[in-house]
Write a protein that holds these residues in place. Structure first.
Motif, PDB file in Angstrom:
ATOM      1  N   TYR A 154       0.955  -1.602   0.342  1.00 50.20           N
ATOM      2  CA  TYR A 154       0.462  -0.046  -0.306  1.00 50.20           C
ATOM      3  C   TYR A 154       0.509   1.392   0.202  1.00 50.20           C
ATOM      4  O   TYR A 154       0.732   2.432  -0.497  1.00 50.20           O
ATOM      5  CB  TYR A 154      -0.885  -0.281   1.210  1.00 50.20           C
ATOM      6  N   LEU A 155       1.805   0.982   0.749  1.00 46.00           N
ATOM      7  CA  LEU A 155       3.425   3.040   0.860  1.00 46.00           C
ATOM      8  C   LEU A 155       3.490   2.688  -0.793  1.00 46.00           C
ATOM      9  O   LEU A 155       3.548   3.676  -1.494  1.00 46.00           O
ATOM     10  CB  LEU A 155       3.546   2.221   1.914  1.00 46.00           C
ATOM     11  N   ALA A 156       3.658   1.371  -1.395  1.00 47.20           N
ATOM     12  CA  ALA A 156       4.182   1.376  -2.651  1.00 47.20           C
ATOM     13  C   ALA A 156       3.253   2.804  -3.641  1.00 47.20           C
ATOM     14  O   ALA A 156       3.817   2.844  -4.601  1.00 47.20           O
ATOM     15  CB  ALA A 156       4.619  -0.391  -3.314  1.00 47.20           C
ATOM     16  N   LEU A 157       2.727   1.975  -3.722  1.00 56.13           N
ATOM     17  CA  LEU A 157       1.233   2.364  -4.165  1.00 56.13           C
ATOM     18  C   LEU A 157       0.653   3.806  -3.996  1.00 56.13           C
ATOM     19  O   LEU A 157      -0.637   4.401  -4.735  1.00 56.13           O
ATOM     20  CB  LEU A 157       0.104   1.999  -4.169  1.00 56.13           C
ATOM     21  N   GLY A 158       1.326   4.096  -3.377  1.00 46.98           N
ATOM     22  CA  GLY A 158       0.630   5.965  -2.452  1.00 46.98           C
ATOM     23  C   GLY A 158      -0.096   5.698  -1.553  1.00 46.98           C
ATOM     24  O   GLY A 158      -0.621   7.449  -1.839  1.00 46.98           O
ATOM     25  N   ALA A 159      -1.158   5.156  -0.898  1.00 47.41           N
ATOM     26  CA  ALA A 159      -1.775   5.179   0.087  1.00 47.41           C
ATOM     27  C   ALA A 159      -1.110   5.892   1.771  1.00 47.41           C
ATOM     28  O   ALA A 159       0.339   6.082   1.279  1.00 47.41           O
ATOM     29  CB  ALA A 159      -2.553   3.567   0.499  1.00 47.41           C
ATOM     30  N   ASN A 160      -1.808   6.208   2.530  1.00 45.63           N
ATOM     31  CA  ASN A 160      -1.471   6.420   3.378  1.00 45.63           C
ATOM     32  C   ASN A 160      -2.210   5.845   4.607  1.00 45.63           C
ATOM     33  O   ASN A 160      -3.069   4.947   4.457  1.00 45.63           O
ATOM     34  CB  ASN A 160      -2.548   7.507   4.084  1.00 45.63           C
ATOM     35  N   LEU A 161      -1.052   5.287   5.415  1.00 54.08           N
ATOM     36  CA  LEU A 161      -1.089   3.371   6.031  1.00 54.08           C
ATOM     37  C   LEU A 161      -1.394   3.909   8.088  1.00 54.08           C
ATOM     38  O   LEU A 161      -0.956   4.936   8.537  1.00 54.08           O
ATOM     39  CB  LEU A 161      -0.319   2.959   6.270  1.00 54.08           C
TER      40      LEU A 161
END
Length: 271
Positions: A27-34
């Motif tokens: 998810y972080l690689a896809l630009g999401a906030n986690l």
């Protein structure tokens, strides 16, 4: 491939190990906030916190405790300026290692597994949905729940009926009910489950060094391999993407290499 997840607030429970940690990385690689939830240990998350200081926050909670779950979702929304959780990945859970047939299983173990796996999932999803009610229409556009089930929920698992029951409950009763409820809050909201078989986490890799365990794990699997955490994490991300999976809801996606069932009898058992 662009999944439309940039800036979307994702909660991953059980994020500190195995499938959860790899899902957080994806998810972080896809630009999401986690928001990365953990129960006791956060050491594996620290490199991600250092690499993405503005896009990931780690929050501790015992998810079988109602007040701690309420605080988790409240803090996830208020800290880090991420806003309400838009995608909930319900990944946490326990698998008691001792083989205990139902005839020998204590009520204490049964209740503990149900609370740790199924009741906790109910609490997380309930608080997620309550938070989603306060989201803007734009934030609700990304609404999705992805639960992590297991082949045990489909085929059962002798000696681990407590675990199998919790996964069946998530994969069928909870998924199929929630898909009809989430749309009352977020009209495009979706609920799906991924169900892995054996996955090459550190604990599983150690067990699979036993050739008998490895044989039984792969005997009915046409792909003849163990899934990697990335195999599962990628399916989670795809199912959570409204851009890619916007018309997919109420589904259980088996991530098990085509497994057809459990190998119950060895040659010597049939002699």
């Amino acid at each position: 491939m662009e999944l439309g997840l940039r800036g979307v607030h994702v909660l991953v429970t059980g994020a500190s190990g195995g499938i959860g940690l790899e899902t957080t990385r994806v998810y972080l690689a896809l630009g999401a906030n986690l928001t990365a939830h953990y129960n006791t240990q956060d050491a594996t998350l620290k490199p991600l916190l250092a690499e993405y200081p503005d896009r990931v926050q780690a929050i501790q909670a015992n998810l079988a405790n109602e007040s701690q779950v309420i605080d988790l979702l409240s803090n996830a929304a208020s800290q880090g300026n991420f806003g309400p959780v838009q995608i909930a990945v319900v990944n946490h859970g326990i698998w008691p290692q001792a083989d205990e047939p139902v005839a020998d299983m204590s009520l204490e173990r049964w209740n503990n597994t149900i609370a740790a796996n199924l009741t906790s999932s109910f609490l997380v999803i309930r608080e997620y949905l309550r938070g989603l009610k306060n989201a803007t229409p734009q934030q609700k556009e990304k609404a999705a729940v992805v639960m992590v089930g297991s082949t045990a929920g489909k085929f059962g698992e002798a000696g681990h009926a407590d675990y199998a029951v919790t996964k069946s409950g998530m994969m069928y009763g909870l998924t199929m009910s929630l898909k009809n409820e989430i749309v009352k809050i977020a009209p495009k909201g979706r609920v799906n489950t991924v169900a892995p078989g054996w996955v090459g986490t550190p604990m599983a890799v150690e067990a699979l060094k036993d050739p008998n365990v490895s044989y039984r794990a792969l005997a009915t699997t046409p792909l003849k391999k163990i899934a990697t955490p990335t195999d599962v994490a990628n399916q989670i991300a795809l199912l959570s993407s409204n851009l890619i999976s916007g018309h997919v809801t109420g589904q259980v996606v088996m991530v098990e290499g085509g497994m057809e069932g459990r190998l119950l009898n060895r040659p010597e058992d049939l002699a």
